[in-house]
Design a protein around this motif. Structure first.
Motif, mmCIF file in Angstrom:
data_model
loop_
_atom_site.group_PDB
_atom_site.id
_atom_site.type_symbol
_atom_site.label_atom_id
_atom_site.label_comp_id
_atom_site.label_asym_id
_atom_site.label_seq_id
_atom_site.Cartn_x
_atom_site.Cartn_y
_atom_site.Cartn_z
ATOM 1 N N PRO A 17 0.802 -1.223 0.000
ATOM 2 C CA PRO A 17 0.000 0.000 0.000
ATOM 3 C C PRO A 17 0.834 1.271 0.000
ATOM 4 O O PRO A 17 0.284 2.360 0.151
ATOM 5 C CB PRO A 17 -0.794 -0.121 1.310
ATOM 6 N N TRP A 18 2.159 1.154 -0.131
ATOM 7 C CA TRP A 18 3.001 2.347 -0.165
ATOM 8 C C TRP A 18 4.337 2.028 -0.825
ATOM 9 O O TRP A 18 4.673 0.872 -1.055
ATOM 10 C CB TRP A 18 3.241 2.905 1.234
ATOM 11 N N ARG A 19 5.068 3.091 -1.148
ATOM 12 C CA ARG A 19 6.470 2.957 -1.539
ATOM 13 C C ARG A 19 7.286 3.825 -0.602
ATOM 14 O O ARG A 19 6.781 4.806 -0.034
ATOM 15 C CB ARG A 19 6.685 3.381 -2.998
ATOM 16 N N LEU A 20 8.543 3.468 -0.429
ATOM 17 C CA LEU A 20 9.430 4.204 0.482
ATOM 18 C C LEU A 20 10.218 5.241 -0.311
ATOM 19 O O LEU A 20 10.772 4.931 -1.366
ATOM 20 C CB LEU A 20 10.374 3.237 1.189
ATOM 21 N N GLN A 21 10.274 6.443 0.224
ATOM 22 C CA GLN A 21 10.955 7.548 -0.459
ATOM 23 C C GLN A 21 11.878 8.260 0.528
ATOM 24 O O GLN A 21 11.443 8.696 1.598
ATOM 25 C CB GLN A 21 9.916 8.527 -1.005
ATOM 26 N N THR A 22 13.157 8.366 0.178
ATOM 27 C CA THR A 22 14.116 9.081 1.023
ATOM 28 C C THR A 22 13.783 10.561 1.055
ATOM 29 O O THR A 22 13.468 11.164 0.029
ATOM 30 C CB THR A 22 15.546 8.879 0.483
ATOM 31 N N ASN A 23 13.840 11.149 2.242
ATOM 32 C CA ASN A 23 13.613 12.586 2.395
ATOM 33 C C ASN A 23 14.931 13.325 2.165
ATOM 34 O O ASN A 23 15.636 13.672 3.107
ATOM 35 C CB ASN A 23 13.062 12.906 3.785
ATOM 36 N N ASP A 24 15.251 13.563 0.921
ATOM 37 C CA ASP A 24 16.512 14.226 0.578
ATOM 38 C C ASP A 24 16.281 15.739 0.550
ATOM 39 O O ASP A 24 16.197 16.364 -0.514
ATOM 40 C CB ASP A 24 17.015 13.718 -0.772
ATOM 41 N N THR A 25 16.188 16.323 1.746
ATOM 42 C CA THR A 25 15.966 17.757 1.885
ATOM 43 C C THR A 25 16.998 18.322 2.859
ATOM 44 O O THR A 25 17.545 17.582 3.700
ATOM 45 C CB THR A 25 14.559 18.055 2.433
ATOM 46 N N PRO A 26 17.268 19.628 2.790
ATOM 47 C CA PRO A 26 18.189 20.234 3.764
ATOM 48 C C PRO A 26 17.724 20.037 5.200
ATOM 49 O O PRO A 26 18.551 19.816 6.096
ATOM 50 C CB PRO A 26 18.201 21.713 3.368
ATOM 51 N N GLN A 27 16.418 20.089 5.426
ATOM 52 C CA GLN A 27 15.905 19.920 6.784
ATOM 53 C C GLN A 27 16.164 18.503 7.308
ATOM 54 O O GLN A 27 16.565 18.323 8.470
ATOM 55 C CB GLN A 27 14.403 20.229 6.815
ATOM 56 N N SER A 166 2.632 -4.375 10.312
ATOM 57 C CA SER A 166 2.424 -2.929 10.315
ATOM 58 C C SER A 166 0.938 -2.635 10.405
ATOM 59 O O SER A 166 0.172 -2.983 9.500
ATOM 60 C CB SER A 166 3.001 -2.290 9.048
ATOM 61 N N ALA A 167 0.528 -1.972 11.487
ATOM 62 C CA ALA A 167 -0.876 -1.595 11.637
ATOM 63 C C ALA A 167 -1.263 -0.548 10.604
ATOM 64 O O ALA A 167 -2.393 -0.544 10.093
ATOM 65 C CB ALA A 167 -1.124 -1.070 13.051
ATOM 66 N N GLU A 168 -0.337 0.344 10.276
ATOM 67 C CA GLU A 168 -0.614 1.376 9.280
ATOM 68 C C GLU A 168 -0.861 0.756 7.910
ATOM 69 O O GLU A 168 -1.778 1.167 7.178
ATOM 70 C CB GLU A 168 0.546 2.367 9.214
ATOM 71 N N ALA A 169 -0.050 -0.243 7.557
ATOM 72 C CA ALA A 169 -0.245 -0.913 6.270
ATOM 73 C C ALA A 169 -1.596 -1.624 6.226
ATOM 74 O O ALA A 169 -2.296 -1.588 5.203
ATOM 75 C CB ALA A 169 0.886 -1.907 6.021
ATOM 76 N N LEU A 170 -1.973 -2.263 7.327
ATOM 77 C CA LEU A 170 -3.267 -2.947 7.364
ATOM 78 C C LEU A 170 -4.407 -1.957 7.127
ATOM 79 O O LEU A 170 -5.331 -2.233 6.368
ATOM 80 C CB LEU A 170 -3.439 -3.651 8.712
ATOM 81 N N THR A 171 -4.328 -0.803 7.777
ATOM 82 C CA THR A 171 -5.364 0.214 7.596
ATOM 83 C C THR A 171 -5.470 0.657 6.140
ATOM 84 O O THR A 171 -6.559 0.753 5.575
ATOM 85 C CB THR A 171 -5.076 1.425 8.494
ATOM 86 N N LEU A 172 -4.310 0.907 5.511
ATOM 87 C CA LEU A 172 -4.306 1.354 4.120
ATOM 88 C C LEU A 172 -4.861 0.292 3.175
ATOM 89 O O LEU A 172 -5.556 0.609 2.210
ATOM 90 C CB LEU A 172 -2.888 1.740 3.702
ATOM 91 N N VAL A 173 -4.551 -0.974 3.460
ATOM 92 C CA VAL A 173 -5.064 -2.063 2.618
ATOM 93 C C VAL A 173 -6.580 -2.183 2.766
ATOM 94 O O VAL A 173 -7.316 -2.251 1.777
ATOM 95 C CB VAL A 173 -4.363 -3.386 2.963
ATOM 96 N N LEU A 174 -7.060 -2.203 4.008
ATOM 97 C CA LEU A 174 -8.489 -2.381 4.235
ATOM 98 C C LEU A 174 -9.306 -1.241 3.635
ATOM 99 O O LEU A 174 -10.438 -1.451 3.185
ATOM 100 C CB LEU A 174 -8.784 -2.513 5.728
#
Length: 234
Positions: A17-27, A166-174
């Motif tokens: 239900p997602w892809r991983l993306q690096t946060n390549d920012t100055p912050q 992952s509870a978050e993944a389960l929520t997104l799938v459902l």
């Protein structure tokens, strides 16, 4: 997990239900520098290690103690050249918080992570006096489930068991499944990677849920095998 299921005579249907993306920012880079120079730095996943290493090649400061939530995260750190990694025997947030390292008076703790998961860690450490230096080095970008994956799930459902880490993944799938398929899925057995995931499964309406010995792929596959008949794939 695919290889572990195969060793037990089963196969894996992945619902992503997602892809991983690096946060390549100055912050993110600035937050990471602060977190890595804390007396204790906690890496919450292999993905956190990989993303941090992309932003800044990892080098552990002298006297600093780097901690992983589990074996997979520890192996990722070691692959980056970090030879000394503290890890709990119980590979979840509760196991990490039980480490003797976190029973002593705490000052600053770096948390290398992503928004969302391991939500109990920061508040628990703050209650013990720690100042949290949080670096969200990657994020989970929600994706629509492929129609082919939903169709495959419906076809495989009578001989399936759900592995949950992952509870978050389960929520997104459902949220993306049709109502009748959700109802049918809730009737299937589920293996949870931790006590917290077991509670999340029950809260989501899964009644036939058991806890695996741990979050490793082999542990999840073994638990799945134990609750289905030998003739059925996991």
């Amino acid at each position: 997990l695919r290889r572990a299921a195969a060793r037990h005579g089963g196969r894996l249907l992945a619902l992503s239900p997602w892809r991983l993306q690096t946060n390549d920012t100055p912050q993110a880079r600035a937050a990471l520098r602060q977190a890595l120079h804390a007396p204790i730095a906690v890496f919450t996943s292999p993905a956190a290690v990989h993303a941090a290493h992309r932003l800044a090649p990892l080098q552990r400061p002298a006297q600093a103690q780097w901690v992983s939530v589990g074996d997979g995260t520890a192996r990722a750190l070691q692959a980056c050249g970090i030879d000394t990694v503290i890890r709990p025997a119980r590979m979840d947030s509760e196991g990490l918080l039980a480490l003797p390292l976190f029973r002593q008076p705490l000052q600053a703790v770096g948390l290398i992570t992503a928004p969302g998961g391991r939500g109990m860690l920061a508040p628990a450490l703050e209650q013990r006096g720690a100042r949290i230096l949080r670096a969200d080095v990657y994020q989970r970008v929600p994706l629509r489930l492929r129609a082919s994956a939903v169709h495959a799930l419906a076809n495989a459902l009578p001989a399936s068991v759900l592995a949950l880490s992952s509870a978050e993944a389960l929520t997104l799938v459902l949220q993306q499944l049709p109502g009748p398929l959700i109802d049918a899925l809730r009737q299937r057995p589920l293996v949870a990677s931790s006590e917290r995931m077991l509670q999340a499964a029950h809260a989501a309406g899964f009644q036939h849920a058991v806890r695996a010995a741990g979050p490793l792929p082999e542990q999840l596959a073994a638990a799945a095998t134990a609750i289905v008949t030998p003739s059925r794939p996991c």
